[in-house]
Design a protein around this motif. Structure first.
Motif, PDB file in Angstrom:
ATOM      1  N   GLY A   1      35.717  12.479  54.206  1.00  0.00           N
ATOM      2  CA  GLY A   1      35.317  13.747  54.779  1.00  0.00           C
ATOM      3  C   GLY A   1      34.908  14.741  53.715  1.00  0.00           C
ATOM      4  O   GLY A   1      34.772  14.400  52.530  1.00  0.00           O
ATOM      5  N   GLU A   2      34.715  15.986  54.140  1.00  0.00           N
ATOM      6  CA  GLU A   2      34.331  17.050  53.209  1.00  0.00           C
ATOM      7  C   GLU A   2      35.475  17.340  52.254  1.00  0.00           C
ATOM      8  O   GLU A   2      36.641  17.435  52.651  1.00  0.00           O
ATOM      9  CB  GLU A   2      33.964  18.311  53.993  1.00  0.00           C
ATOM     10  N   ASP A   3      35.175  17.465  50.988  1.00  0.00           N
ATOM     11  CA  ASP A   3      36.180  17.764  49.973  1.00  0.00           C
ATOM     12  C   ASP A   3      36.628  19.219  50.126  1.00  0.00           C
ATOM     13  O   ASP A   3      35.852  20.142  49.915  1.00  0.00           O
ATOM     14  CB  ASP A   3      35.608  17.526  48.577  1.00  0.00           C
ATOM     15  N   MET A   4      37.886  19.429  50.521  1.00  0.00           N
ATOM     16  CA  MET A   4      38.401  20.770  50.761  1.00  0.00           C
ATOM     17  C   MET A   4      39.339  21.254  49.654  1.00  0.00           C
ATOM     18  O   MET A   4      40.036  22.245  49.815  1.00  0.00           O
ATOM     19  CB  MET A   4      39.178  20.807  52.096  1.00  0.00           C
ATOM     20  N   PHE A   5      39.401  20.547  48.526  1.00  0.00           N
ATOM     21  CA  PHE A   5      40.324  20.951  47.468  1.00  0.00           C
ATOM     22  C   PHE A   5      39.974  22.359  46.973  1.00  0.00           C
ATOM     23  O   PHE A   5      38.819  22.671  46.695  1.00  0.00           O
ATOM     24  CB  PHE A   5      40.267  19.964  46.307  1.00  0.00           C
ATOM     25  N   LEU A   6      40.993  23.202  46.876  1.00  0.00           N
ATOM     26  CA  LEU A   6      40.805  24.568  46.403  1.00  0.00           C
ATOM     27  C   LEU A   6      41.683  24.815  45.191  1.00  0.00           C
ATOM     28  O   LEU A   6      42.895  24.601  45.237  1.00  0.00           O
ATOM     29  CB  LEU A   6      41.180  25.572  47.504  1.00  0.00           C
ATOM     30  N   GLN A   7      41.088  25.207  44.102  1.00  0.00           N
ATOM     31  CA  GLN A   7      41.827  25.583  42.906  1.00  0.00           C
ATOM     32  C   GLN A   7      41.812  27.108  42.802  1.00  0.00           C
ATOM     33  O   GLN A   7      40.787  27.710  42.494  1.00  0.00           O
ATOM     34  CB  GLN A   7      41.193  24.973  41.656  1.00  0.00           C
ATOM     35  N   SER A   8      42.952  27.715  43.114  1.00  0.00           N
ATOM     36  CA  SER A   8      43.023  29.172  43.094  1.00  0.00           C
ATOM     37  C   SER A   8      42.842  29.696  41.681  1.00  0.00           C
ATOM     38  O   SER A   8      43.282  29.077  40.711  1.00  0.00           O
ATOM     39  CB  SER A   8      44.378  29.638  43.646  1.00  0.00           C
ATOM     40  N   GLY A   9      42.214  30.839  41.577  1.00  0.00           N
ATOM     41  CA  GLY A   9      42.084  31.483  40.286  1.00  0.00           C
ATOM     42  C   GLY A   9      43.387  32.167  39.898  1.00  0.00           C
ATOM     43  O   GLY A   9      44.306  32.309  40.704  1.00  0.00           O
ATOM     44  N   VAL A  10      43.499  32.570  38.661  1.00  0.00           N
ATOM     45  CA  VAL A  10      44.698  33.233  38.157  1.00  0.00           C
ATOM     46  C   VAL A  10      44.310  34.582  37.569  1.00  0.00           C
ATOM     47  O   VAL A  10      43.329  34.696  36.844  1.00  0.00           O
ATOM     48  CB  VAL A  10      45.405  32.376  37.080  1.00  0.00           C
ATOM     49  N   GLU A  11      45.071  35.604  37.905  1.00  0.00           N
ATOM     50  CA  GLU A  11      44.881  36.943  37.343  1.00  0.00           C
ATOM     51  C   GLU A  11      46.235  37.407  36.839  1.00  0.00           C
ATOM     52  O   GLU A  11      47.288  36.844  37.212  1.00  0.00           O
ATOM     53  CB  GLU A  11      44.313  37.891  38.407  1.00  0.00           C
ATOM     54  N   SER A  12      46.257  38.404  36.002  1.00  0.00           N
ATOM     55  CA  SER A  12      47.520  38.857  35.431  1.00  0.00           C
ATOM     56  C   SER A  12      47.482  40.347  35.130  1.00  0.00           C
ATOM     57  O   SER A  12      46.422  40.976  35.110  1.00  0.00           O
ATOM     58  CB  SER A  12      47.831  38.082  34.144  1.00  0.00           C
ATOM     59  N   ASN A  13      48.656  40.887  34.896  1.00  0.00           N
ATOM     60  CA  ASN A  13      48.805  42.270  34.470  1.00  0.00           C
ATOM     61  C   ASN A  13      50.016  42.328  33.550  1.00  0.00           C
ATOM     62  O   ASN A  13      50.905  41.475  33.615  1.00  0.00           O
ATOM     63  CB  ASN A  13      49.011  43.194  35.681  1.00  0.00           C
TER      64      ASN A  13
END
Length: 394
Positions: free
Chosen positions: A152-164
């Protein structure tokens, strides 16, 4: 040995509850941030920061789109020119932003997508005569899967990272022995009352940092500092709406900013502005305000704005520190104020032995989260001063 009242003065006193209560009573930006202690109701999922650089996962469901720069039709077929067709394949269903016709990807090359019309859906689109001089956007709808498929459709999601980074807030109160013995109206000559004043001052410092703070990494010579709304909201790739030809704030500008957030995947729920532009927003509603004959109160103050771009209800929040030339439209769900673990705001005695007097300090180390800032914050800038706008509106 019995504990005396003098011994109790050496206890550490947690001020987290005091901070939360005072923030809730404060008509400032900081009121929108959750500062509850760990385990309390409504505490942010992140709880506490565990390092001086606090990191979080970005992740917002945004439409799958492709920008095209040109469209050409020849030999019975059209083609959209894109920077890259990666992620799209033959059989995908999509539509052109602003149009309702359903198209199917007939074929793709590295930089082109060839469409075929599936259903007009009320549109008058004709691929043979379609023109787009300035390009446009293709919106991915779905990928129909054949029966008996093995992939099927590749639904893998790699979330980005932010910081403070965390920032230390501290205030010291010192009174001489003579000062504590001298009477004073309001009973101000005691450490407890002075600590209350100092707590209010720290809240103002925190509020300024949440608005204008610049993210700064701590070094041996430079104190660490947290980044605020302007730091995260004005970064490259963020949403913005500069008022040039029509600089006066308008309902249209507010709706447009809300639409930008909605299209990016956010849910706008807040309008943040100074007192002057707050009056301008209230004046928009002048024609809709009716006063009953028995009513003795005159005036208007708008606390909610319903955007025509999706019908979201936006709370109008005033902070006098916001420049009069700016108004922010936000998705405030990503706001959080977090203490470094074990460093929530507290007071401790700091009197040096032998000192003729008493000294105490307030100390806390905090950072802030602005999750998905590039999709959740939209600055309307370059606005005409509110006084001029109000004068024009009468």
């Amino acid at each position: 040995m019995a504990i005396t009242s003098l011994d109790l003065n050496n206890q550490r006193i947690d001020l987290s509850d005091v901070l939360s209560w005072r923030i809730a009573q404060s008509p400032r930006f900081i009121q929108l941030f959750n500062s509850a202690p760990s385990g309390a109701e409504g505490v942010p999922a992140s709880g506490f920061a565990t390092a001086t650089e606090h990191k979080w996962l970005e992740g917002i469901e945004t439409p799958k789109t492709k920008a095209f720069t040109a469209y050409a039709y020849a030999d019975g077929a059209g083609a959209f020119t894109v920077a890259s067709s990666a992620g799209w394949q033959a059989g995908d269903l999509f539509h052109i932003l602003g149009d309702t016709a359903v198209l199917r990807v007939a074929s793709v090359t590295t930089t082109t997508i060839v469409p075929e019309l599936v259903a007009a859906n009320g549109s008058s689109l004709a691929l043979s005569s379609y023109t787009a001089a300035n390009g446009g956007t293709l919106i991915f709808d779905s990928r129909p899967i054949q029966e008996g498929s093995t992939q099927g459709e590749d639904m893998f999601l790699q979330s980005g990272v932010e910081s403070n980074y965390t920032q230390i807030f501290r205030a010291d109160v010192a009174l001489t022995g003579t000062a504590t013995a001298v009477g004073q109206y309001g009973n101000e000559n005691n450490v407890e009352r002075q600590l209350e004043y100092a707590t209010d001052a720290i809240i103002r410092r925190m509020n300024a940092a949440l608005l204008f703070g610049a993210k700064t990494q701590r070094t041996a010579t430079v104190p660490g500092a947290l980044g605020g709304l302007y730091y995260f909201g004005c970064q490259t790739g963020g949403l913005s709406l500069a008022q040039v030809s029509t600089p006066a704030l308008s309902m249209s500008a507010l709706n447009q900013a809300a639409q930008l957030i909605t299209e990016a995947g956010g849910i706008p729920d807040l309008i943040l502005c100074g007192t002057g532009q707050g009056q301008v927003i209230s004046t928009f509603m002048k024609s809709q305000v009716q006063i009953a004959q028995a009513e003795q109160t005159v005036g208007r103050y708008v606390t909610q704005f319903v955007t025509s771009a999706g019908g979201n209800i936006l709370r109008v929040f005033i902070d006098p520190a916001v420049p009069d030339t700016d108004v922010w439209v936000c998705d405030s769900r990503g706001f959080a104020l977090l203490p470094l673990s074990g460093r929530a705001l507290h007071t401790e005695p700091a009197t040096t032995p032998g000192t003729d007097g008493v000294r105490a300090m307030i100390l806390g180390e905090y950072t802030a989260e602005f999750k998905n800032a590039k999709q959740s914050l939209c600055r309307i800038s370059g606005l005409q001063g509110s006084a001029a706008t109000l004068a024009a509106l009468g």
